[in-house]
Design an enzyme around this catalytic site. Structure first.
Site, PDB file in Angstrom:
ATOM      1  N   ASP A 126     -90.081  30.908 -91.628  1.00  0.00           N
ATOM      2  CA  ASP A 126     -90.956  32.060 -91.384  1.00  0.00           C
ATOM      3  C   ASP A 126     -90.613  32.818 -90.102  1.00  0.00           C
ATOM      4  OD1 ASP A 126     -92.400  31.268 -93.671  1.00  0.00           O
ATOM      5  OD2 ASP A 126     -93.549  29.856 -92.458  1.00  0.00           O
ATOM      6  N   LYS A 137     -86.171  35.734 -91.435  1.00  0.00           N
ATOM      7  CA  LYS A 137     -84.776  35.756 -91.918  1.00  0.00           C
ATOM      8  C   LYS A 137     -84.599  36.790 -93.028  1.00  0.00           C
ATOM      9  CE  LYS A 137     -85.147  31.468 -93.010  1.00  0.00           C
ATOM     10  NZ  LYS A 137     -86.423  31.201 -92.332  1.00  0.00           N
ATOM     11  N   LYS A 148     -86.104  39.644 -93.475  1.00  0.00           N
ATOM     12  CA  LYS A 148     -86.001  40.984 -92.885  1.00  0.00           C
ATOM     13  C   LYS A 148     -84.610  41.215 -92.298  1.00  0.00           C
ATOM     14  CE  LYS A 148     -87.550  42.081 -88.609  1.00  0.00           C
ATOM     15  NZ  LYS A 148     -88.506  42.333 -87.502  1.00  0.00           N
ATOM     16  N   GLY A 161     -90.200  31.705 -98.839  1.00  0.00           N
ATOM     17  CA  GLY A 161     -90.828  32.993 -99.137  1.00  0.00           C
ATOM     18  C   GLY A 161     -90.283  34.017 -98.152  1.00  0.00           C
ATOM     19  N   HIS A 162     -89.375  34.866 -98.601  1.00  0.00           N
ATOM     20  CA  HIS A 162     -88.788  35.867 -97.707  1.00  0.00           C
ATOM     21  C   HIS A 162     -89.455  37.218 -97.945  1.00  0.00           C
ATOM     22  CE1 HIS A 162     -84.833  33.452 -96.974  1.00  0.00           C
ATOM     23  NE2 HIS A 162     -85.909  32.868 -96.507  1.00  0.00           N
ATOM     24  N   ARG A 178     -78.114  10.909-107.969  1.00  0.00           N
ATOM     25  CA  ARG A 178     -77.177  11.196-109.059  1.00  0.00           C
ATOM     26  C   ARG A 178     -77.814  11.111-110.435  1.00  0.00           C
ATOM     27  NH1 ARG A 178     -73.379   7.000-106.569  1.00  0.00           N
ATOM     28  NH2 ARG A 178     -75.468   6.351-105.953  1.00  0.00           N
ATOM     29  N   GLN A 190     -85.893  28.270 -94.729  1.00  0.00           N
ATOM     30  CA  GLN A 190     -86.499  27.335 -93.768  1.00  0.00           C
ATOM     31  C   GLN A 190     -85.815  27.464 -92.388  1.00  0.00           C
ATOM     32  OE1 GLN A 190     -85.589  25.614 -97.067  1.00  0.00           O
ATOM     33  NE2 GLN A 190     -87.435  26.620 -97.717  1.00  0.00           N
ATOM     34  N   ALA A 207     -96.192  32.861 -96.754  1.00  0.00           N
ATOM     35  CA  ALA A 207     -95.864  33.830 -97.818  1.00  0.00           C
ATOM     36  C   ALA A 207     -95.815  33.146 -99.185  1.00  0.00           C
ATOM     37  CB  ALA A 207     -94.529  34.512 -97.514  1.00  0.00           C
TER      38      ALA A 207
HETATM   39  P1  IMP Z   1     -90.982  21.233 -98.917  1.00  0.00           P
HETATM   40  O1  IMP Z   1     -89.760  21.983 -98.550  1.00  0.00           O
HETATM   41  O2  IMP Z   1     -91.869  21.965 -99.884  1.00  0.00           O
HETATM   42  O3  IMP Z   1     -90.699  19.821 -99.348  1.00  0.00           O
HETATM   43  O4  IMP Z   1     -91.890  21.092 -97.593  1.00  0.00           O
HETATM   44  C1  IMP Z   1     -91.477  20.326 -96.464  1.00  0.00           C
HETATM   45  C2  IMP Z   1     -91.926  21.003 -95.169  1.00  0.00           C
HETATM   46  O5  IMP Z   1     -91.212  22.208 -94.996  1.00  0.00           O
HETATM   47  C3  IMP Z   1     -93.408  21.390 -95.121  1.00  0.00           C
HETATM   48  O6  IMP Z   1     -93.860  21.296 -93.779  1.00  0.00           O
HETATM   49  C4  IMP Z   1     -93.395  22.854 -95.573  1.00  0.00           C
HETATM   50  O7  IMP Z   1     -94.520  23.564 -95.114  1.00  0.00           O
HETATM   51  C5  IMP Z   1     -92.116  23.317 -94.898  1.00  0.00           C
HETATM   52  N1  IMP Z   1     -91.495  24.472 -95.560  1.00  0.00           N
HETATM   53  C6  IMP Z   1     -90.740  24.464 -96.681  1.00  0.00           C
HETATM   54  N2  IMP Z   1     -90.304  25.690 -96.979  1.00  0.00           N
HETATM   55  C7  IMP Z   1     -90.780  26.495 -96.008  1.00  0.00           C
HETATM   56  C8  IMP Z   1     -90.642  27.897 -95.752  1.00  0.00           C
HETATM   57  O8  IMP Z   1     -89.945  28.644 -96.459  1.00  0.00           O
HETATM   58  N3  IMP Z   1     -91.289  28.370 -94.647  1.00  0.00           N
HETATM   59  C9  IMP Z   1     -91.994  27.562 -93.824  1.00  0.00           C
HETATM   60  N4  IMP Z   1     -92.148  26.254 -94.022  1.00  0.00           N
HETATM   61  C10 IMP Z   1     -91.540  25.723 -95.108  1.00  0.00           C
HETATM   62 MG    MG Z   2     -91.346  32.327 -95.195  1.00  0.00          MG
END
Ligand code: IMP
Ligand code: MG
Length: 327
Positions: free
Chosen positions: A13, A16, A18, A42-43, A138, A174, A246
């Site tokens: 968040d 990236k 943008k 979520g971009h 696997r 992420q 998002a």
């Molecule tokens: P997962 O990726 O859904 O397994 O979540 C693992 C951790 O990563 C959690 O703390 C989520 O909130 C965080 N997380 C995963 N994807 C995002 C993202 O795109 N933005 C912010 N946090 C994320």
């Molecule tokens: Mg995001």
């Protein structure tokens, strides 16, 4: 081949989407590649006055650039189709430009069901963790195995290594603090969020030109661990900065920027540029702070904070960005 990379330096968040969208518009890229994650991401992208939130689909589709979901990604097929439809109904041609690496993995209904009630880590409950677990055990499902994905399937080697002039923009998801190896385990996601994820997708290290590290002037995190510091102002930051997920709509925990984490992520990613988003939010509050361990430093202006950060971050160009403030 030339590759530029966009990575998150904090906990996702950072904006990236943008940055990648702006680079895709201004550059000469032949491809945009999403190299990690899936629909947990979520971009948020503002394109010609409209707001879009992409989950799997790389931002190249907004400019008619072939856009690859790479082998480091996991795909929820129903959600991918919903995303394609959402973009197409708003005038973005996705089907002509989307490509999926044959060796990307699939999030199955079982993965999704397994993650749906997860509480320990505070995942996005999208089935990401179980899909990556099965990949490494696997017993995962490859994108190439699903007839529904046929029309998009490519061999990334042929696509990127057998053409004359290839310039790839690699759009990460992420961030460093959520990376499977470098984040605060087990409060992490299951993929490689650093440039390691780019190289693992078949982009040779020697092709990498710029690494755009994206951060915010403060930090946010969504997940189960306690992250907020003790400060009333965080509530104001959350509301002014619209710090709600998002993908999940969850309220993001807030803290001041952690310079130690930032420096680690700049070094490990080899970031050549560091963009700090949301400078406008701290300007509205007229409060600028950075933490280093237990210490909190206070600055009198954005310029002071920017100067201090520039002098503490080695070998990269620091840029403060003010708009749009929504990420
Ligand atoms: P997962 O990726 O859904 O397994 O979540 C693992 C951790 O990563 C959690 O703390 C989520 O909130 C965080 N997380 C995963 N994807 C995002 C993202 O795109 N933005 C912010 N946090 C994320
Ligand atoms: Mg995001």
């Amino acid at each position: 081949m030339i590759a530029d990379v966009v990575v998150g330096l904090q906990y996702g968040d950072e904006g990236k989407g943008k940055v990648a969208h702006q680079l895709a518009r201004n550059g000469n890229y032949t491809h945009v590649l999403r190299f990690n994650g899936g629909c947990n991401a979520g971009h948020t992208i503002y394109h010609e006055g409209k707001k879009f939130v992409t989950h799997h689909i790389p931002c190249g589709v907004f400019y008619g650039i072939p856009s690859i979901i790479g082998p480091g990604c996991v795909i929820n097929v129903d959600k991918l189709y919903a995303e394609i439809e959402e973009l197409e109904s708003n005038g973005i041609n996705v089907t002509d430009y989307l490509m999926i690496a044959e060796n990307a993995h699939v999030i199955t209904d079982f993965h999704f069901a397994e993650d749906r009630h997860e509480e320990k880590i505070g995942t996005t409950r999208t089935g990401n963790g179980p899909a990556y677990r099965d990949k490494y055990a696997r017993k995962g499902v490859l994108a190439v195995e699903l007839p529904e994905l046929d029309e998009f399937i490519i061999d990334i080697f042929e696509e990127l290594h057998c053409e004359e002039k290839v310039e790839v923009l690699c759009e990460g998801a992420q961030g460093f603090g959520l990376d499977i190896d470098w984040g605060d385990y087990p409060y992490v996601t299951s993929s490689h969020c650093t440039v390691a994820g780019v190289v693992a997708c078949g982009i040779p290290h020697s092709a990498i030109r710029d690494v755009w590290g994206v951060a915010k002037v403060y930090e946010t995190y969504v997940g189960a661990k306690k992250f907020d510091g003790e400060d009333e102002i965080f509530e104001e930051i959350r509301s002014l900065g619209n710090e709600y997920g998002a993908t999940t709509g969850r309220s993001r925990q807030i803290n001041w920027l952690d310079i130690q984490l930032l420096i680690r992520s700049v070094y490990i990613n080899g970031a050549t540029k560091v963009i700090f988003n949301k400078a406008d939010i701290l300007e509205e509050l007229e409060t600028w702070r950075v933490r280093e361990g237990d210490k909190v430093y206070e600055f009198a202006s954005s310029n002071d904070m920017e100067f201090w950060l520039s002098s503490h971050i080695p070998n990269s160009h620091v840029i403060f960005s003010r708009s749009p403030s929504e990420i």
